[in-house]
Write an enzyme that holds these catalytic residues in place. Structure first.
Site, PDB file in Angstrom:
ATOM      1  N   TYR A 146       1.778 -24.837 -85.887  1.00  0.00           N
ATOM      2  CA  TYR A 146       0.736 -23.679 -85.704  1.00  0.00           C
ATOM      3  C   TYR A 146       0.395 -23.694 -84.271  1.00  0.00           C
ATOM      4  O   TYR A 146      -0.212 -24.766 -84.021  1.00  0.00           O
ATOM      5  CB  TYR A 146      -0.197 -23.401 -86.701  1.00  0.00           C
ATOM      6  CG  TYR A 146      -1.285 -22.180 -86.538  1.00  0.00           C
ATOM      7  CD1 TYR A 146      -0.720 -20.870 -86.634  1.00  0.00           C
ATOM      8  CD2 TYR A 146      -2.386 -22.471 -86.117  1.00  0.00           C
ATOM      9  CE1 TYR A 146      -1.513 -19.828 -86.297  1.00  0.00           C
ATOM     10  CE2 TYR A 146      -3.272 -21.329 -85.635  1.00  0.00           C
ATOM     11  CZ  TYR A 146      -2.724 -19.895 -86.025  1.00  0.00           C
ATOM     12  OH  TYR A 146      -3.655 -18.841 -85.513  1.00  0.00           O
ATOM     13  N   ASP A 241       0.175 -29.344 -77.308  1.00  0.00           N
ATOM     14  CA  ASP A 241      -0.839 -28.592 -78.000  1.00  0.00           C
ATOM     15  C   ASP A 241      -1.752 -29.898 -78.564  1.00  0.00           C
ATOM     16  O   ASP A 241      -1.485 -30.251 -79.575  1.00  0.00           O
ATOM     17  CB  ASP A 241      -0.098 -27.726 -79.097  1.00  0.00           C
ATOM     18  CG  ASP A 241      -1.479 -26.937 -79.702  1.00  0.00           C
ATOM     19  OD1 ASP A 241      -2.415 -27.213 -79.516  1.00  0.00           O
ATOM     20  OD2 ASP A 241      -0.981 -25.988 -80.372  1.00  0.00           O
ATOM     21  N   LYS A 269     -11.143 -26.945 -80.295  1.00  0.00           N
ATOM     22  CA  LYS A 269     -11.742 -27.367 -81.244  1.00  0.00           C
ATOM     23  C   LYS A 269     -12.811 -28.271 -81.088  1.00  0.00           C
ATOM     24  O   LYS A 269     -13.900 -28.101 -80.545  1.00  0.00           O
ATOM     25  CB  LYS A 269     -10.565 -28.028 -82.110  1.00  0.00           C
ATOM     26  CG  LYS A 269      -9.860 -26.886 -82.768  1.00  0.00           C
ATOM     27  CD  LYS A 269      -9.188 -27.241 -84.083  1.00  0.00           C
ATOM     28  CE  LYS A 269      -8.107 -26.121 -84.497  1.00  0.00           C
ATOM     29  NZ  LYS A 269      -8.199 -25.552 -85.716  1.00  0.00           N
TER      30      LYS A 269
HETATM   31  N1  PMP Z   1      -3.115 -25.034 -81.752  1.00  0.00           N
HETATM   32  C1  PMP Z   1      -3.203 -25.674 -82.639  1.00  0.00           C
HETATM   33  C2  PMP Z   1      -2.363 -27.232 -83.139  1.00  0.00           C
HETATM   34  C3  PMP Z   1      -4.011 -25.541 -83.696  1.00  0.00           C
HETATM   35  O1  PMP Z   1      -4.401 -25.982 -84.904  1.00  0.00           O
HETATM   36  C4  PMP Z   1      -4.756 -24.351 -83.723  1.00  0.00           C
HETATM   37  C5  PMP Z   1      -5.897 -23.837 -84.723  1.00  0.00           C
HETATM   38  N2  PMP Z   1      -5.709 -24.337 -86.057  1.00  0.00           N
HETATM   39  C6  PMP Z   1      -4.587 -23.429 -82.436  1.00  0.00           C
HETATM   40  C7  PMP Z   1      -3.714 -23.886 -81.652  1.00  0.00           C
HETATM   41  C8  PMP Z   1      -5.390 -22.006 -82.285  1.00  0.00           C
HETATM   42  O2  PMP Z   1      -6.649 -22.465 -81.864  1.00  0.00           O
HETATM   43  P1  PMP Z   1      -7.955 -21.440 -82.133  1.00  0.00           P
HETATM   44  O3  PMP Z   1      -8.096 -21.159 -83.769  1.00  0.00           O
HETATM   45  O4  PMP Z   1      -9.021 -21.786 -81.521  1.00  0.00           O
HETATM   46  O5  PMP Z   1      -7.411 -20.125 -81.520  1.00  0.00           O
END
Ligand code: PMP
Length: 430
Positions: A146, A241, A269
């Site tokens: 994701y 990511d 995060k």
């Molecule tokens: N990339 C990864 C690996 C994630 O786990 C997440 C959120 N779970 C995101 C992007 C998106 O981040 P946000 O919810 O802060 O938009």
């Protein structure tokens, strides 16, 4: 067993105004019998307290950002102090320079960095920058990972490594999905086939260096190095990511831990200390394509906002202290060993992946190394497990392959209490 009368009533109330009663779909789980999630009242250290007065040991960690426990006094003070000096300026601040330096010192591949407000924004922008730099349109991503909710990454796999993706959400145009190729994680052959097939159309490969989204899944030895090599030989960029992984397993990114460098990195995060944040950065010659220096546009009213900068700085100052990650690893190991013992004692078909203070229990007896294997985890057993835990005071994510996150505020006693509850659930509920 807990009762949840107020949570149930609040769900009814929320449904009247908030679409679906929640502000993010994963919060809409069936915890209290009638499809209602538990509504929290406050959080403190390693604990949550719900509106009915029940206490939970929290391993959700707000899906990752909370690593120093809830309401850490140092982060609280940093936010309060900044708020007394103004919440939002819309101008440069010294705080954002200090914070950028701190992140760059920890993750040296970030020759230049920009702050945004969410992981979604950070990933979305790295893709735009990669496209601007290479003049190419397509990206390769890995199955089950994701990367936020922007159009380009809400795309499912085609039927093979030379197939274009299909939209994974209504509202994502087929034309957008056709710029995405999805291949299995830890499968270098399929990755090479995709690169061979699409060649100079590929702007970038987007990868979670350690997967956090179908549980904690580490790359096979040499996998990331080969991805780098093959991508670069093809003139494509490598984007990591690290929204979940940055500062999760060590002070720095998964790229520090694994000793591999991407061209661009997206984060979020943990670096916000619990406040809304995203960040991206990487090689100077690539980042120079971003406005105001270059033609790729990215902006934000809230970008680099002082509260997030102050909270993020305070959070990294807590995390850089010696012993922090050793403690997380120690508690993680204690939890893993304890649950493994119970899996054997009660003959539960389950396996665990763990790295430092993050672990996933899969209800399959295979060691999970890719998304298809994670998918094999038995959802019905997970559902019984989840309900058993949450009704006895353990809060984990309501998904069969989400990670448990330990914080600096958890104690050995919390782990012991958790293990005795897991035992009760294994004995009575599965
Ligand atoms: N990339 C990864 C690996 C994630 O786990 C997440 C959120 N779970 C995101 C992007 C998106 O981040 P946000 O919810 O802060 O938009």
């Amino acid at each position: 067993m807990f009762t949840h009368e107020k949570s149930k009533a609040l769900k009814e109330e929320a449904n009247k105004t908030i679409l679906g009663g929640v502000n993010s779909p994963s919060r809409s789980y069936k915890a209290v019998g009638d499809g209602a999630p538990i509504v929290m009242d406050r959080a403190e250290g390693a604990y949550f307290y719900d509106v009915d007065g029940n206490r939970y040991i929290d391993y959700l960690g707000a899906y990752g950002p909370i690593i120093t426990g809830h309401g850490h006094p140092r982060i609280h003070e940093a936010i309060a102090e900044q708020s007394s000096k103004g919440i939002l300026y819309g101008t440069p601040t010294t705080l954002e320079i200090d914070f950028a330096k701190k992140i760059q010192e920890a993750i040296p591949s970030l020759e230049r960095v920009r702050f945004v407000n969410s992981g979604t924004e950070a990933v979305m922008t790295t893709i735009r920058v990669a496209r601007a730099y290479t003049g190419r349109n397509k990206i390769i991503k890995f199955e089950g990972c994701y990367h936020g909710h922007s159009d380009l990454v809400l795309v499912a796999a085609g039927s093979g490594p030379s197939q274009l993706g299909t939209p994974d959400s209504a509202g994502v145009p087929q034309g957008v999905a056709e710029d995405v190729i999805t291949v299995p994680f830890n499968n270098i052959e399929d990755f090479k086939t995709a690169i061979d097939h699409f060649g100079d159309e590929i702007a970038a490969v987007l990868v979670e260096p350690i997967v956090g989204n179908f549980g904690i899944v580490e790359p096979f030895e040499g996998f990331l190095e080969e991805v780098n090599q093959v991508a670069h030989d093809n003139g494509s960029l490598v984007i990591y990511d690290e929204v979940i992984t940055a500062f999760r397993f060590m002070y720095g990114g998964a790229q520090n831990l694994l000793n591999v460098e991407p061209d661009l990195t997206a984060m979020g995060k943990i670096i916000g200390g619990g406040t809304p944040i995203g960040a991206y950065g990487g090689r100077l010659d690539i980042m120079e394509n971003v406005a105001p220096l270059g033609p790729a546009y990215q902006a934000g009213t809230m970008a680099g906002n002082p509260l997030s900068m102050a909270a993020g700085l305070a959070c990294l100052e807590i995390l850089e202290k010696p012993g922090v990650y050793d403690k997380l690893d120690h508690l993680g190991k204690m939890l893993e060993d304890g649950i493994t013992e119970l899996i054997n004692k009660y003959e539960v078909k389950a396996s665990i992946n763990r790295l430092a203070g993050a672990l996933t229990i899969y209800f399959t007896d295979k060691k999970v190394t890719d998304y298809n294997m994670a998918e094999e985890s038995d959802g019905e057993i997970f559902s019984k497990f989840f309900n058993g835990l949450i009704h006895r005071g353990i809060n984990i994510a309501p998904s069969k392959y989400e990670a448990w996150f330990i914080t600096t505020e958890h104690t050995e006693d919390d782990i012991k209490e958790t293990l005795s509850i897991v035992e009760e659930v294994f004995k009575n509920d599965l």
